[in-house]
Scaffold this active site. Structure first.
Site, short mmCIF file in Angstrom:
data_model
loop_
_atom_site.label_atom_id
_atom_site.label_comp_id
_atom_site.label_asym_id
_atom_site.label_seq_id
_atom_site.Cartn_x
_atom_site.Cartn_y
_atom_site.Cartn_z
N GLY A 34 0.91 -1.22 0.18
CA GLY A 34 0.07 -0.14 -0.02
C GLY A 34 0.86 1.21 -0.12
O GLY A 34 2.13 1.13 0.32
N GLY A 39 -0.98 2.78 6.39
CA GLY A 39 -1.19 1.85 7.67
C GLY A 39 -0.34 0.61 7.70
O GLY A 39 -0.90 -0.40 8.64
N SER A 108 6.00 -1.82 -1.99
CA SER A 108 5.98 -2.84 -3.27
C SER A 108 4.90 -2.22 -4.36
O SER A 108 3.69 -3.08 -4.52
CB SER A 108 5.48 -4.26 -2.64
OG SER A 108 4.60 -4.24 -1.82
N1 LIG Z 1 10.97 8.04 -2.81
C1 LIG Z 1 10.15 7.23 -1.99
N2 LIG Z 1 9.02 6.49 -2.29
C2 LIG Z 1 8.43 5.97 -1.25
N3 LIG Z 1 8.71 5.70 0.14
C3 LIG Z 1 10.14 6.27 0.29
C4 LIG Z 1 10.73 7.16 -0.40
N4 LIG Z 1 11.84 7.67 -0.09
C5 LIG Z 1 11.76 7.09 1.32
N5 LIG Z 1 10.84 6.39 1.31
C6 LIG Z 1 10.51 5.67 2.72
O1 LIG Z 1 10.81 4.46 2.46
C7 LIG Z 1 9.80 3.34 2.82
C8 LIG Z 1 9.44 2.82 1.28
O2 LIG Z 1 10.37 1.43 1.23
P1 LIG Z 1 9.72 0.22 0.87
O3 LIG Z 1 10.96 -0.73 0.76
O4 LIG Z 1 8.62 -0.32 1.42
O5 LIG Z 1 9.46 0.64 -0.70
S1 LIG Z 1 9.34 -0.07 -2.22
O6 LIG Z 1 8.51 -1.22 -1.74
O7 LIG Z 1 10.50 -0.56 -2.45
O8 LIG Z 1 8.80 0.73 -3.08
C9 LIG Z 1 8.53 4.30 3.12
O9 LIG Z 1 8.10 3.87 4.35
P2 LIG Z 1 6.34 3.76 4.52
O10 LIG Z 1 6.17 5.05 4.69
O11 LIG Z 1 6.38 2.85 5.59
O12 LIG Z 1 5.84 3.05 3.34
C10 LIG Z 1 9.25 5.72 3.35
O13 LIG Z 1 9.39 5.83 4.69
N1 LIG Z 2 -7.26 2.62 10.47
C1 LIG Z 2 -6.08 2.73 10.59
N2 LIG Z 2 -5.10 1.67 10.18
C2 LIG Z 2 -3.65 2.11 10.41
N3 LIG Z 2 -3.14 3.07 10.53
C3 LIG Z 2 -3.96 4.17 10.78
C4 LIG Z 2 -5.44 4.11 10.84
N4 LIG Z 2 -5.92 5.09 11.01
C5 LIG Z 2 -5.01 6.16 11.33
N5 LIG Z 2 -4.08 5.41 10.90
C6 LIG Z 2 -2.58 6.20 11.36
O1 LIG Z 2 -1.88 6.36 9.87
C7 LIG Z 2 -0.64 6.05 10.08
C8 LIG Z 2 -0.10 5.06 9.17
O2 LIG Z 2 1.27 5.01 9.17
P1 LIG Z 2 2.14 3.77 8.90
O3 LIG Z 2 1.69 2.35 9.67
O4 LIG Z 2 3.68 4.24 9.25
O5 LIG Z 2 1.94 3.48 7.35
P2 LIG Z 2 2.88 2.70 6.34
O6 LIG Z 2 3.83 1.73 7.08
O7 LIG Z 2 1.90 2.41 5.20
O8 LIG Z 2 3.53 3.95 5.85
C9 LIG Z 2 -0.07 6.13 11.30
O9 LIG Z 2 0.29 7.33 11.97
C10 LIG Z 2 -1.49 5.63 12.04
O10 LIG Z 2 -1.59 5.67 13.36
#
Ligand SMILES: Nc1ncnc2c1ncn2[C@@H]1O[C@H](COP(=O)(O)OS(=O)(=O)O)[C@@H](OP(=O)(O)O)[C@H]1O
Ligand SMILES: Nc1ncnc2c1ncn2[C@@H]1O[C@H](COP(=O)(O)OP(=O)(O)O)[C@@H](O)[C@H]1O
EC number: 2.7.1.25
Length: 203
Positions: A34, A39, A108
């Site tokens: 996602g 989340g 992903s």
């Molecule tokens: N350019 C860019 N695009 C997306 N995300 C970014 C980028 N730069 C840094 N980040 C941080 O890296 C986390 C995503 O890493 P992933 O290994 O899940 O990415 S991927 O599956 O290879 O696309 C992602 O974590 P999540 O927010 O938890 O999804 C970000 O914190």
């Molecule tokens: N229903 C929900 N499920 C998951 N996260 C939620 C929800 N509602 C609000 N949030 C908030 O959204 C944010 C999601 O961040 P995170 O879990 O790091 O997302 P991701 O790993 O997809 O980047 C957190 O701050 C979390 O508290």
């Protein structure tokens, strides 16, 4: 140089089924995909806690953490994201074969990369969970301030803003985090695993 012609597969005496019997449950990968902020980590962390407290052997693989170590040489180009997911798929498989319930939380963004990971597994060993949340809501949450940086141009190729996210075509489960609280997502995933027999002692 590719030496794969000179490598032979070693057949161990102890198989996945033996380790599963020891754990008292099956090994499986729960793959959460996602947008950033949808989340994935929040749900994976809460689910892992619930499973651990129920006596299930778990292992959590998370994007940010893996990118600090194993994949610290990779960035966010299309090629690097593909390699990131390929390596994580292999790691997830190893932990799954150890008999663990693996929680893999990665953006992903490409369907083809997720399908390649899926193809590493037998039927029932890989569960794709689409953690669904609109870009507008993810950007509103912006838990790490990354969307703000992406909008200002400080971060380039940011998923959803300046880089694609391809929605899963056939995920086993969709969790809409704009509609469901975290504990409800945990309950749904737990129920899926229970109903599909993942927690029954293998024969
Ligand atoms: N350019 C860019 N695009 C997306 N995300 C970014 C980028 N730069 C840094 N980040 C941080 O890296 C986390 C995503 O890493 P992933 O290994 O899940 O990415 S991927 O599956 O290879 O696309 C992602 O974590 P999540 O927010 O938890 O999804 C970000 O914190
Ligand atoms: N229903 C929900 N499920 C998951 N996260 C939620 C929800 N509602 C609000 N949030 C908030 O959204 C944010 C999601 O961040 P995170 O879990 O790091 O997302 P991701 O790993 O997809 O980047 C957190 O701050 C979390 O508290």
């Amino acid at each position: 140089m590719n030496n794969s012609n000179h490598i032979q597969w070693q057949q161990p005496l102890i198989k996945k089924e033996d380790r599963e019997r020891l754990h008292g449950h099956r090994g499986v990968v729960i793959w959460l995909t996602g947008l950033s902020g949808s989340g994935k980590s929040t749900i994976a962390i809460a689910l892992e806690k619930a499973l651990h407290e129920a006596g299930i052997s778990t292992f959590l693989l998370d994007g940010d953490n893996i990118r600090h170590g194993l994949n610290s040489d990779l960035g966010f180009s299309r090629k690097d994201r593909t390699e990131n997911i390929r390596r994580i798929g292999e790691v997830a498989k190893l932990f799954m074969e150890s008999g663990c319930v693996v929680l893999a939380s990665f953006i992903s963004p490409y369907e083809a990369d997720r399908m390649k990971v899926r193809s590493l597994f037998n039927s029932g060993e890989f569960i794709e969970v689409y953690v669904k949340c609109s870009l507008a809501q993810c950007e509103k949450r912006d838990p790490k301030g990354l969307y703000k940086k992406a909008r200002s141009g400080e971060i380039l190729t940011f998923t959803g803003i300046s880089d694609p996210y391809e929605e899963p075509k056939n995920p086993e489960i969709i969790i809409d985090t704009e509609a469901l609280p975290v504990q409800e997502a945990v309950r749904i995933l737990n129920e899926f695993l229970t109903e599909h027999g993942y927690f029954t002692k293998p024969g």
